[in-house]
Design an enzyme around this catalytic site. Structure first.
Site, short mmCIF file in Angstrom:
data_model
loop_
_atom_site.label_atom_id
_atom_site.label_comp_id
_atom_site.label_asym_id
_atom_site.label_seq_id
_atom_site.Cartn_x
_atom_site.Cartn_y
_atom_site.Cartn_z
N CYS A 29 0.84 -1.21 0.00
CA CYS A 29 0.00 0.00 0.00
C CYS A 29 0.87 1.25 0.00
CB CYS A 29 -0.93 -0.03 1.21
SG CYS A 29 -1.95 1.44 1.38
N CYS B 256 -0.40 4.11 2.17
CA CYS B 256 -0.19 3.89 3.60
C CYS B 256 1.27 4.12 3.99
CB CYS B 256 -0.55 2.45 3.98
SG CYS B 256 -2.16 1.91 3.40
N ASP B 257 2.19 3.60 3.21
CA ASP B 257 3.58 3.53 3.66
C ASP B 257 4.56 4.39 2.88
OD1 ASP B 257 2.85 1.69 5.62
OD2 ASP B 257 3.03 0.00 4.25
C1 LIG Z 1 0.42 -3.70 5.84
C2 LIG Z 1 -0.74 -2.75 5.72
C3 LIG Z 1 -0.60 -1.46 6.16
C4 LIG Z 1 -1.66 -0.57 6.05
N1 LIG Z 1 -1.51 0.69 6.51
C5 LIG Z 1 -2.54 1.55 6.47
C6 LIG Z 1 -2.42 2.87 6.99
O1 LIG Z 1 -1.35 3.27 7.47
N2 LIG Z 1 -3.51 3.68 6.92
C7 LIG Z 1 -4.71 3.27 6.37
O2 LIG Z 1 -5.66 4.05 6.36
N3 LIG Z 1 -4.83 2.04 5.84
C8 LIG Z 1 -3.80 1.17 5.88
N4 LIG Z 1 -3.92 -0.07 5.35
C9 LIG Z 1 -5.19 -0.43 4.70
C10 LIG Z 1 -6.23 -0.78 5.77
O3 LIG Z 1 -5.69 -1.74 6.63
C11 LIG Z 1 -7.50 -1.30 5.13
O4 LIG Z 1 -7.99 -0.36 4.20
C12 LIG Z 1 -8.57 -1.54 6.19
O5 LIG Z 1 -8.09 -2.39 7.21
C13 LIG Z 1 -9.83 -2.13 5.57
O6 LIG Z 1 -10.73 -2.35 6.58
P1 LIG Z 1 -11.91 -3.38 6.44
O7 LIG Z 1 -12.70 -3.23 7.71
O8 LIG Z 1 -12.61 -3.21 5.16
O9 LIG Z 1 -11.26 -4.83 6.38
P2 LIG Z 1 -9.98 -5.53 6.97
O10 LIG Z 1 -9.16 -4.69 7.87
O11 LIG Z 1 -9.34 -6.18 5.81
O12 LIG Z 1 -10.64 -6.67 7.88
C14 LIG Z 1 -11.37 -7.71 7.30
C15 LIG Z 1 -11.92 -8.54 8.44
O13 LIG Z 1 -12.82 -9.51 7.92
C16 LIG Z 1 -12.57 -10.75 8.55
N5 LIG Z 1 -13.09 -11.79 7.65
C17 LIG Z 1 -12.71 -12.08 6.37
N6 LIG Z 1 -13.43 -13.13 5.91
C18 LIG Z 1 -14.27 -13.49 6.92
C19 LIG Z 1 -15.26 -14.51 7.08
N7 LIG Z 1 -15.53 -15.37 6.10
N8 LIG Z 1 -15.90 -14.60 8.25
C20 LIG Z 1 -15.65 -13.72 9.29
N9 LIG Z 1 -14.74 -12.73 9.19
C21 LIG Z 1 -14.06 -12.64 8.02
C22 LIG Z 1 -11.09 -10.76 8.81
O14 LIG Z 1 -10.78 -11.69 9.85
C23 LIG Z 1 -10.87 -9.32 9.22
O15 LIG Z 1 -11.15 -9.17 10.59
C24 LIG Z 1 -2.88 -0.98 5.46
C25 LIG Z 1 -3.02 -2.30 4.98
C26 LIG Z 1 -1.97 -3.17 5.12
C27 LIG Z 1 -2.13 -4.60 4.63
#
Ligand SMILES: Cc1cc2nc3c(=O)[nH]c(=O)nc-3n(C[C@H](O)[C@H](O)[C@H](O)COP(=O)(O)OP(=O)(O)OC[C@H]3O[C@@H](n4cnc5c(N)ncnc54)[C@H](O)[C@@H]3O)c2cc1C
Length: 315
Positions: free
Chosen positions: A136, A139-140
């Site tokens: 990302c 992000c980084d």
């Molecule tokens: C290394 C890294 C660094 C990042 N740094 C930043 C940053 O500095 N700033 C920023 O704004 N964004 C950052 N991001 C992006 C950010 O993490 C994501 O945009 C954000 O977490 C998305 O949130 P979300 O709630 O959509 O899903 P996610 O955080 O992806 O969470 C998905 C959830 O769904 C659950 N899940 C999946 N399938 C199932 C299922 N079948 N049953 C039950 N649960 C399930 C998983 O266990 C997880 O808890 C980063 C991403 C990464 C990988």
């Protein structure tokens, strides 16, 4: 199989899921949230988060997610271990099976299962996770100001990430497996003409090296049909931009998805084509994929769920 009735089921525990739990909890809906394989979501695998509003000094990803979880629990969200393993969204109440052993009958469902970044599959990607490997740039990228980075990929996203990084880094190498870019013509032109970006066509990254973090990438350059040249390129950061896989498989029979698998919602809303089923966060967002945008759409989904329950006399 045991069954349980709930008014609102939230699937996923990233910023979208926890935010939806905070809002539905405060609306007195008693939401049930299943965390999935990665409690706290993607931010739990990063170190510092510097762009989530409200933290002038930054905050660790795990701390931020722990705080969101506590905030949701404070308003009565029932947060549980478990993975949604199948779904039947053909009629209300919607049936979601957890761990193949329990069925939740939900009047509303908020899908917030995220999208997983694709990696090349190199052992070194794991070894240097958070130490120079990222999927990302938004992000980084800031951590690589005036440094040298490589971006892997040849599509529009890779070009966008390379251009973004070129505004921060001293030098960006774009590592492209094919002899051409798959990106749109306009993106190709921007990349090729950018003074800080050098495109390495017909190159494969096969490993990384460095003592306390990434110091370089091992490259293989294809030369003609059978010949190849191997060499090392010093870099400080290695960015993957080869796509994401939205975690939407179990819902695909009932919801519209795009060709990659992102759930399609009514524009500007988390409403899917099934009434009472909402999609929030990265699973429905091919464009932004940030913690704050995920949290924002989790909020919208919660408000929609509350309105849906109210309109259908289900509260
Ligand atoms: C290394 C890294 C660094 C990042 N740094 C930043 C940053 O500095 N700033 C920023 O704004 N964004 C950052 N991001 C992006 C950010 O993490 C994501 O945009 C954000 O977490 C998305 O949130 P979300 O709630 O959509 O899903 P996610 O955080 O992806 O969470 C998905 C959830 O769904 C659950 N899940 C999946 N399938 C199932 C299922 N079948 N049953 C039950 N649960 C399930 C998983 O266990 C997880 O808890 C980063 C991403 C990464 C990988």
């Amino acid at each position: 199989m045991s069954t349980e009735k709930v008014k609102c089921l939230i699937i996923g525990s990233g910023p979208a899921g926890y935010t939806a739990a905070i809002y539905t909890g405060r609306a007195n809906i008693a939401p049930v949230l299943y965390e999935g394989l990665q409690p706290g979501g993607q931010l739990t695998i990063t170190t510092e988060v510097e762009n989530f509003p409200g933290y002038p000094e930054g905050i660790s990803g795990t701390q931020l997610m722990e705080d969101l979880r506590k905030q949701a629990e404070r308003f009565g969200a029932d947060i549980r271990n478990g993975i949604a393993t199948s779904a039947d969204l053909s009629k209300r109440p919607y049936h979601i099976t957890i761990d193949d052993e329990k069925v939740i009958e939900a009047e509303t469902v908020i899908i917030s299962t995220g999208a997983t970044a694709k990696y090349l599959g190199l052992e070194d990607e794991q070894k240097y996770a958070g130490m120079g490997v990222s999927a990302c740039a938004t992000c980084d990228g800031f951590f690589y100001r005036k440094k040298t980075v490589a971006v892997v990929g040849g599509g529009d996203t890779a070009c966008e990430e390379a251009i973004y990084l070129a505004g921060l880094a001293k030098q960006v190498y774009l590592i492209v497996r094919k002899p051409f870019l798959r990106a749109s013509k306009i993106m190709q032109a921007r990349v090729i003409n950018h003074p800080n970006i050098k495109v390495l066509f017909e190159h494969n990254a096969v490993g990384l090296y460095g003592e306390n973090g990434v110091e370089g990438v091992h490259l293989v350059k294809r030369q003609g049909e059978s010949d190849e040249e191997r060499y090392d390129l010093p870099i400080d950061g290695f960015f993957l931009a080869i796509g994401h896989k939205p975690n939407s498989d179990i819902f695909k029979d009932y919801l519209d998805t795009d060709e990659v698998g992102y759930i399609i919602t009514e524009e500007g809303t988390p409403r899917t084509k099934v009434p009472g089923v909402f999609a929030a966060g990265d699973v429905a967002d091919p464009h932004y994929r940030q913690a704050i945008t995920a949290a924002g759409s989790g909020c919208k989904a919660a408000i929609e769920a509350e309105r849906y329950l109210s309109a259908n006399n289900l509260l």
